[in-house]
Motif scaffolding. Structure first.
Motif, short mmCIF file in Angstrom:
data_model
loop_
_atom_site.label_atom_id
_atom_site.label_comp_id
_atom_site.label_asym_id
_atom_site.label_seq_id
_atom_site.Cartn_x
_atom_site.Cartn_y
_atom_site.Cartn_z
N GLY A 116 3.63 20.25 36.96
CA GLY A 116 4.45 21.19 36.20
C GLY A 116 4.53 22.54 36.87
O GLY A 116 5.62 23.14 36.97
N ALA A 117 3.39 23.03 37.35
CA ALA A 117 3.37 24.32 38.04
C ALA A 117 4.12 24.25 39.37
O ALA A 117 4.87 25.16 39.74
N MET A 118 3.89 23.15 40.12
CA MET A 118 4.56 23.01 41.42
C MET A 118 6.08 22.99 41.26
O MET A 118 6.80 23.68 41.99
N ASN A 119 6.57 22.23 40.29
CA ASN A 119 8.02 22.16 40.09
C ASN A 119 8.59 23.49 39.63
O ASN A 119 9.70 23.87 40.01
N THR A 120 7.83 24.21 38.79
CA THR A 120 8.30 25.52 38.34
C THR A 120 8.37 26.50 39.50
O THR A 120 9.32 27.30 39.60
N ILE A 121 7.39 26.42 40.39
CA ILE A 121 7.42 27.27 41.58
C ILE A 121 8.63 26.93 42.46
O ILE A 121 9.28 27.82 43.02
N LEU A 122 8.94 25.65 42.59
CA LEU A 122 10.10 25.23 43.37
C LEU A 122 11.38 25.84 42.82
O LEU A 122 12.25 26.29 43.58
N VAL A 123 11.52 25.84 41.49
CA VAL A 123 12.69 26.46 40.87
C VAL A 123 12.74 27.94 41.23
O VAL A 123 13.77 28.46 41.68
#
Length: 462
Positions: A116-123
């Protein structure tokens, strides 16, 4: 139980879904799992097969084989949902015991938070690089639609995934055309074949799919019992097609760049089109990340149900989803600088815990064919017991057996070194978990049957 699909906010968490309340269509799962892998991370992961030294053709074969095997395992997990009607990891109370399952639950929960954190960072990073917005502010704003989708639940998530799949299929067709137009046979043929690199590439793809294992029954439990075969097919095919397609694109792009920066190459190769694709890839994660928040919510409620008696309500799911969103926002903003590299290392180790859990769960269901009434999964003093020491022993023993075969950035096992760096820990995990769990279970059942048969039969007069 109230109908969980007609309410605007889903009001079920860890509970069993009665057959009459299941309104899902197995075809919806194709879109859910096709969309799940249509993120920039998939492209970058596909590039790894080239970066480690394979030619495109060998990389393509490794990608197809790996995802075919992995998607089959994932599909088998998904087919459990219609049969059991309960969330994926909660099913493991049957193998680990009522409280024993908390260990794999906690490990998988950290995976949900991490993804969840990794994908949010990608955004946030994608928006910052293309539009220049503040990364921390973008993290917080982007989590709002993710949390909302998770709160409203299965029905709205699958509708969103269907629209997402249609739109992003067009985007990836355009991207595929761009890549093909700039490829040459000489670029595709660069690289060499070694068994070490080929097996590593296959392993990456298999484990990519296996990490979806803890998710799938959370969604397929809304399908009818007789739809289990369709559930398997649509889940496996959706995940295979998108993952293999995007990793093939990523591998092809990697043949054209020196430093493996796939996203930068996409921006440069297509002008405004490439620039737009990068932005859309970043924004698309807004939909995909709802799966992590939704799954984390179910795990949190499942763990809580071990200690308190309650029934999930819409209000409770709202509170839990918001708290999870806050945790993810904190992890994404506090660790944005080093999070990606650290999390990739962590994920490598998490897999050594998820693989034996997956094998034990599937072996119990498909090979040993043990079946239980759904009410037993909710009983603290039911037939599963509080802690199954034998299963826990097999689980921990399997994890230990994988260690000598590990090859990661921070640790390489002795046997991996002896095999020129080959990492077959996942193979060892599958073999050990399957064989040990099967033997232990059969011996235990035979012993129990013997004890029952040896018990004296009371005389009718006594």
């Amino acid at each position: 139980m109230e109908n969980t699909k007609t309410k605007s906010i889903e009001s079920v968490g860890f509970e069993f879904i009665p057959e009459n309340d299941r309104k899902g269509n197995p075809k919806e799962l194709f879109f859910t799992w096709f969309a799940a892998s249509t993120v920039s991370t998939t492209l970058v992961t596909g590039a790894l097969a080239i970066i480690i030294g394979l030619s495109f053709w060998w990389a393509a074969l490794a990608i197809i084989i790996g995802h075919a095997i992995g998607a089959t395992i994932m599909g088998l997990h998904s087919a459990q949902g219609p049969k059991l009607g309960i969330p994926q990891v909660l099913q493991s109370r049957a193998q680990f015991g009522y409280f024993g399952v908390i260990l794999p639950m906690l490990i998988i929960l950290t995976m949900y938070f991490g993804y969840g954190a990794m994908n949010t960072i990608l955004v946030a990073q994608g928006v910052q690089e293309t539009l220049g917005f503040n990364i921390n502010l973008t993290v917080i704003i982007s989590l709002i639609p993710m949390v909302l989708l998770a709160v409203y639940g299965q029905n709205i998530i699958q509708k969103s995934m269907k629209l997402y799949t249609i739109a992003y299929t067009l985007i990836f067709i355009i991207l595929t055309g761009l890549v093909i137009s700039q490829l040459s046979m000489s670029l595709l043929s660069q690289g060499t074949f070694t068994w070490t690199t080929f097996i590593l590439a296959v392993s990456i793809c298999i484990t990519w799919q296996i990490t979806y294992g803890p998710y799938v029954s959370d969604h397929s439990r809304f399908m009818k019992v007789h739809d289990a075969r369709k559930t398997f097919f649509y889940t496996a095919s959706g995940s295979f097609l998108s993952s293999a397609w995007l990793m093939l694109i990523g591998a092809a792009i990697a043949t054209m760049v020196v430093n493996g920066n796939v996203m930068s190459e996409i921006k440069s190769m297509g002008g405004m089109v490439g620039y737009s694709i990068v932005i859309l890839l970043s924004l698309g994660v807004l939909v995909i990340n709802s799966l992590n928040i939704y799954g984390a919510g179910i795990i949190v409620l499942s763990i809580a149900s071990n200690f308190w008696t309650f029934r999930t309500s819409g209000r409770l799911r709202v509170i839990v989803s918001i708290v999870i969103g806050i945790v993810i926002a904190f992890a994404a903003t506090a660790g944005a600088g080093n999070f990606m590299s650290n999390f990739q290392i962590y994920l490598g180790f998490v897999l050594f815990f998820i693989i034996p859990w997956s094998v034990i769960n599937l072996t119990d269901f498909y090979i040993l064919k043990r079946r239980y009434h759904h009410e037993e999964f909710m009983k603290k003093d039911g037939q599963f017991g509080k802690l199954n020491y034998k299963t826990m022993g097999v689980y921990l023993f399997t994890i230990a057996c994988q260690v000598p075969f590990i090859n990661t950035e921070i640790y390489q096992g002795a046997l991996s070194k002896a095999m020129s760096g080959m990492d077959i820990a996942w193979v060892i995990g599958i073999v050990i978990a399957f064989s040990c769990y099967t033997v232990v279970t059969k011996v235990t059942e035979r012993s129990s049957a013997t004890q029952v048969s040896d018990m004296p039969i009371a005389s009718p007069i006594e």
